[in-house]
Design a protein around this motif. Structure first.
Motif, PDB file in Angstrom:
ATOM      1  N   ALA A  21       0.800  -1.226   0.000  1.00  0.00           N
ATOM      2  CA  ALA A  21       0.000   0.000   0.000  1.00  0.00           C
ATOM      3  C   ALA A  21       0.831   1.274   0.000  1.00  0.00           C
ATOM      4  O   ALA A  21       0.371   2.305  -0.482  1.00  0.00           O
ATOM      5  CB  ALA A  21      -0.922   0.007   1.209  1.00  0.00           C
ATOM      6  N   LEU A  22       2.059   1.212   0.545  1.00  0.00           N
ATOM      7  CA  LEU A  22       2.851   2.432   0.732  1.00  0.00           C
ATOM      8  C   LEU A  22       4.275   2.245   0.210  1.00  0.00           C
ATOM      9  O   LEU A  22       4.800   1.139   0.248  1.00  0.00           O
ATOM     10  CB  LEU A  22       2.928   2.781   2.230  1.00  0.00           C
ATOM     11  CG  LEU A  22       1.610   3.020   2.955  1.00  0.00           C
ATOM     12  CD1 LEU A  22       1.842   3.047   4.459  1.00  0.00           C
ATOM     13  CD2 LEU A  22       0.994   4.324   2.485  1.00  0.00           C
ATOM     14  N   PRO A  23       4.884   3.339  -0.228  1.00  0.00           N
ATOM     15  CA  PRO A  23       6.290   3.244  -0.631  1.00  0.00           C
ATOM     16  C   PRO A  23       7.203   3.227   0.601  1.00  0.00           C
ATOM     17  O   PRO A  23       6.846   3.752   1.662  1.00  0.00           O
ATOM     18  CB  PRO A  23       6.505   4.518  -1.456  1.00  0.00           C
ATOM     19  CG  PRO A  23       5.524   5.489  -0.893  1.00  0.00           C
ATOM     20  CD  PRO A  23       4.332   4.679  -0.468  1.00  0.00           C
ATOM     21  N   GLU A  24       8.380   2.626   0.446  1.00  0.00           N
ATOM     22  CA  GLU A  24       9.363   2.672   1.531  1.00  0.00           C
ATOM     23  C   GLU A  24       9.776   4.112   1.740  1.00  0.00           C
ATOM     24  O   GLU A  24       9.784   4.879   0.796  1.00  0.00           O
ATOM     25  CB  GLU A  24      10.596   1.819   1.177  1.00  0.00           C
ATOM     26  CG  GLU A  24      10.417   0.335   1.389  1.00  0.00           C
ATOM     27  CD  GLU A  24      10.259  -0.090   2.851  1.00  0.00           C
ATOM     28  OE1 GLU A  24      10.464   0.716   3.778  1.00  0.00           O
ATOM     29  OE2 GLU A  24       9.900  -1.242   3.057  1.00  0.00           O
ATOM     30  N   PRO A  25      10.083   4.549   2.910  1.00  0.00           N
ATOM     31  CA  PRO A  25      10.328   3.839   4.159  1.00  0.00           C
ATOM     32  C   PRO A  25       9.106   3.751   5.073  1.00  0.00           C
ATOM     33  O   PRO A  25       9.243   3.326   6.211  1.00  0.00           O
ATOM     34  CB  PRO A  25      11.413   4.680   4.815  1.00  0.00           C
ATOM     35  CG  PRO A  25      11.050   6.083   4.435  1.00  0.00           C
ATOM     36  CD  PRO A  25      10.493   5.969   3.023  1.00  0.00           C
ATOM     37  N   PHE A  26       7.930   4.115   4.578  1.00  0.00           N
ATOM     38  CA  PHE A  26       6.739   4.125   5.438  1.00  0.00           C
ATOM     39  C   PHE A  26       6.376   2.765   6.020  1.00  0.00           C
ATOM     40  O   PHE A  26       6.115   2.667   7.221  1.00  0.00           O
ATOM     41  CB  PHE A  26       5.544   4.748   4.705  1.00  0.00           C
ATOM     42  CG  PHE A  26       5.764   6.189   4.351  1.00  0.00           C
ATOM     43  CD1 PHE A  26       5.848   7.154   5.332  1.00  0.00           C
ATOM     44  CD2 PHE A  26       5.918   6.579   3.029  1.00  0.00           C
ATOM     45  CE1 PHE A  26       6.068   8.486   5.018  1.00  0.00           C
ATOM     46  CE2 PHE A  26       6.152   7.899   2.704  1.00  0.00           C
ATOM     47  CZ  PHE A  26       6.227   8.858   3.690  1.00  0.00           C
ATOM     48  N   PRO A  27       6.358   1.678   5.229  1.00  0.00           N
ATOM     49  CA  PRO A  27       6.033   0.373   5.830  1.00  0.00           C
ATOM     50  C   PRO A  27       7.027  -0.024   6.921  1.00  0.00           C
ATOM     51  O   PRO A  27       6.626  -0.542   7.972  1.00  0.00           O
ATOM     52  CB  PRO A  27       6.097  -0.600   4.657  1.00  0.00           C
ATOM     53  CG  PRO A  27       5.944   0.237   3.449  1.00  0.00           C
ATOM     54  CD  PRO A  27       6.522   1.572   3.782  1.00  0.00           C
ATOM     55  N   SER A  28       8.300   0.241   6.693  1.00  0.00           N
ATOM     56  CA  SER A  28       9.330  -0.096   7.683  1.00  0.00           C
ATOM     57  C   SER A  28       9.134   0.703   8.960  1.00  0.00           C
ATOM     58  O   SER A  28       9.192   0.158  10.070  1.00  0.00           O
ATOM     59  CB  SER A  28      10.717   0.173   7.112  1.00  0.00           C
ATOM     60  OG  SER A  28      10.963  -0.650   6.007  1.00  0.00           O
ATOM     61  N   ALA A  29       8.897   1.992   8.817  1.00  0.00           N
ATOM     62  CA  ALA A  29       8.725   2.855   9.988  1.00  0.00           C
ATOM     63  C   ALA A  29       7.466   2.491  10.765  1.00  0.00           C
ATOM     64  O   ALA A  29       7.490   2.430  12.006  1.00  0.00           O
ATOM     65  CB  ALA A  29       8.668   4.319   9.550  1.00  0.00           C
ATOM     66  N   ILE A  30       6.378   2.224  10.075  1.00  0.00           N
ATOM     67  CA  ILE A  30       5.115   1.895  10.750  1.00  0.00           C
ATOM     68  C   ILE A  30       5.229   0.554  11.472  1.00  0.00           C
ATOM     69  O   ILE A  30       4.833   0.436  12.639  1.00  0.00           O
ATOM     70  CB  ILE A  30       3.943   1.902   9.742  1.00  0.00           C
ATOM     71  CG1 ILE A  30       3.702   3.324   9.245  1.00  0.00           C
ATOM     72  CG2 ILE A  30       2.680   1.315  10.377  1.00  0.00           C
ATOM     73  CD1 ILE A  30       2.752   3.407   8.055  1.00  0.00           C
ATOM     74  N   ALA A  31       5.777  -0.462  10.805  1.00  0.00           N
ATOM     75  CA  ALA A  31       5.916  -1.785  11.431  1.00  0.00           C
ATOM     76  C   ALA A  31       6.819  -1.712  12.662  1.00  0.00           C
ATOM     77  O   ALA A  31       6.524  -2.320  13.701  1.00  0.00           O
ATOM     78  CB  ALA A  31       6.460  -2.792  10.427  1.00  0.00           C
ATOM     79  N   THR A  32       7.903  -0.961  12.561  1.00  0.00           N
ATOM     80  CA  THR A  32       8.828  -0.825  13.697  1.00  0.00           C
ATOM     81  C   THR A  32       8.176  -0.067  14.848  1.00  0.00           C
ATOM     82  O   THR A  32       8.298  -0.460  16.013  1.00  0.00           O
ATOM     83  CB  THR A  32      10.122  -0.131  13.243  1.00  0.00           C
ATOM     84  OG1 THR A  32      10.712  -0.916  12.197  1.00  0.00           O
ATOM     85  CG2 THR A  32      11.103   0.021  14.378  1.00  0.00           C
ATOM     86  N   ALA A  33       7.467   1.010  14.540  1.00  0.00           N
ATOM     87  CA  ALA A  33       6.792   1.790  15.584  1.00  0.00           C
ATOM     88  C   ALA A  33       5.703   0.966  16.267  1.00  0.00           C
ATOM     89  O   ALA A  33       5.580   0.994  17.501  1.00  0.00           O
ATOM     90  CB  ALA A  33       6.201   3.064  14.989  1.00  0.00           C
ATOM     91  N   LEU A  34       4.921   0.221  15.504  1.00  0.00           N
ATOM     92  CA  LEU A  34       3.869  -0.604  16.103  1.00  0.00           C
ATOM     93  C   LEU A  34       4.460  -1.705  16.984  1.00  0.00           C
ATOM     94  O   LEU A  34       3.916  -2.030  18.041  1.00  0.00           O
ATOM     95  CB  LEU A  34       2.978  -1.206  15.013  1.00  0.00           C
ATOM     96  CG  LEU A  34       2.068  -0.217  14.286  1.00  0.00           C
ATOM     97  CD1 LEU A  34       1.340  -0.905  13.139  1.00  0.00           C
ATOM     98  CD2 LEU A  34       1.087   0.426  15.247  1.00  0.00           C
ATOM     99  N   PHE A  35       5.586  -2.284  16.550  1.00  0.00           N
ATOM    100  CA  PHE A  35       6.263  -3.299  17.362  1.00  0.00           C
ATOM    101  C   PHE A  35       6.691  -2.704  18.702  1.00  0.00           C
ATOM    102  O   PHE A  35       6.475  -3.301  19.759  1.00  0.00           O
ATOM    103  CB  PHE A  35       7.475  -3.851  16.609  1.00  0.00           C
ATOM    104  CG  PHE A  35       8.278  -4.847  17.396  1.00  0.00           C
ATOM    105  CD1 PHE A  35       7.796  -6.119  17.616  1.00  0.00           C
ATOM    106  CD2 PHE A  35       9.513  -4.507  17.916  1.00  0.00           C
ATOM    107  CE1 PHE A  35       8.535  -7.054  18.346  1.00  0.00           C
ATOM    108  CE2 PHE A  35      10.255  -5.419  18.648  1.00  0.00           C
ATOM    109  CZ  PHE A  35       9.767  -6.696  18.856  1.00  0.00           C
ATOM    110  N   ALA A  36       7.280  -1.514  18.671  1.00  0.00           N
ATOM    111  CA  ALA A  36       7.712  -0.856  19.912  1.00  0.00           C
ATOM    112  C   ALA A  36       6.516  -0.545  20.806  1.00  0.00           C
ATOM    113  O   ALA A  36       6.560  -0.756  22.020  1.00  0.00           O
ATOM    114  CB  ALA A  36       8.490   0.413  19.595  1.00  0.00           C
ATOM    115  N   LEU A  37       5.428  -0.080  20.206  1.00  0.00           N
ATOM    116  CA  LEU A  37       4.232   0.282  20.981  1.00  0.00           C
ATOM    117  C   LEU A  37       3.497  -0.934  21.551  1.00  0.00           C
ATOM    118  O   LEU A  37       2.678  -0.783  22.459  1.00  0.00           O
ATOM    119  CB  LEU A  37       3.282   1.114  20.129  1.00  0.00           C
ATOM    120  CG  LEU A  37       3.770   2.527  19.808  1.00  0.00           C
ATOM    121  CD1 LEU A  37       2.891   3.160  18.734  1.00  0.00           C
ATOM    122  CD2 LEU A  37       3.811   3.377  21.072  1.00  0.00           C
TER     123      LEU A  37
END
Length: 135
Positions: A21-37
């Motif tokens: 759905a999104l270009p990089e780096p958005f998927p990487s940033a969102i997945a990493t942020a959700l993992f931390a949260l």
């Protein structure tokens, strides 16, 4: 089971769907942020878990599947609990009696990493991304 579940959610289905759905780096940033949260919301924990999330993401991107991050995540969890667990926790092979500031060493056996674990996770992420590709 915890490592497999988290990897399926964050770097498996979640990351793959975001990448469509999104270009990089958005998927990487969102997945990493959700993992931390998904871990206790305390500043040191969020930073440490985000660093671990980057290392796991690097493995996911480099290997092309979730199995490398699953293995690393599982090994990390086993070392923190079954092998080097906290003295006040469930039985482990070598319960730790820690001496030093929690800022540096965290609380082994709990999702509360210290600066040392954060720096190791960042070093793993950088090393995996910097490793020459075999393809």
């Amino acid at each position: 089971a915890v490592a497999l579940n988290e990897e399926l959610v964050f770097r498996g289905y979640g990351y793959t769907t975001l990448k469509l759905a999104l270009p990089e780096p958005f998927p990487s940033a969102i997945a990493t942020a959700l993992f931390a949260l998904a871990h206790p919301i305390k500043p040191r924990t969020l930073i440490g878990e985000a660093a671990l999330g980057l290392a796991l993401l690097a493995m996911r991107q480099r290997s092309g599947s979730i199995w490398m991050p699953v293995g690393f995540h599982w090994a990390s969890n086993v070392l923190q609990s079954a092998v080097f667990g906290p003295a006040d926790g469930a039985p482990s092979l070598r319960p730790l009696q820690l001496h030093g500031p929690a800022f540096w060493i965290g609380r082994p056996g709990h999702p509360d990493p210290g600066l040392t674990a954060t720096l190791v996770s960042l070093a793993v992420a950088i090393s995996v991304w910097a490793w020459p590709s075999t393809q």
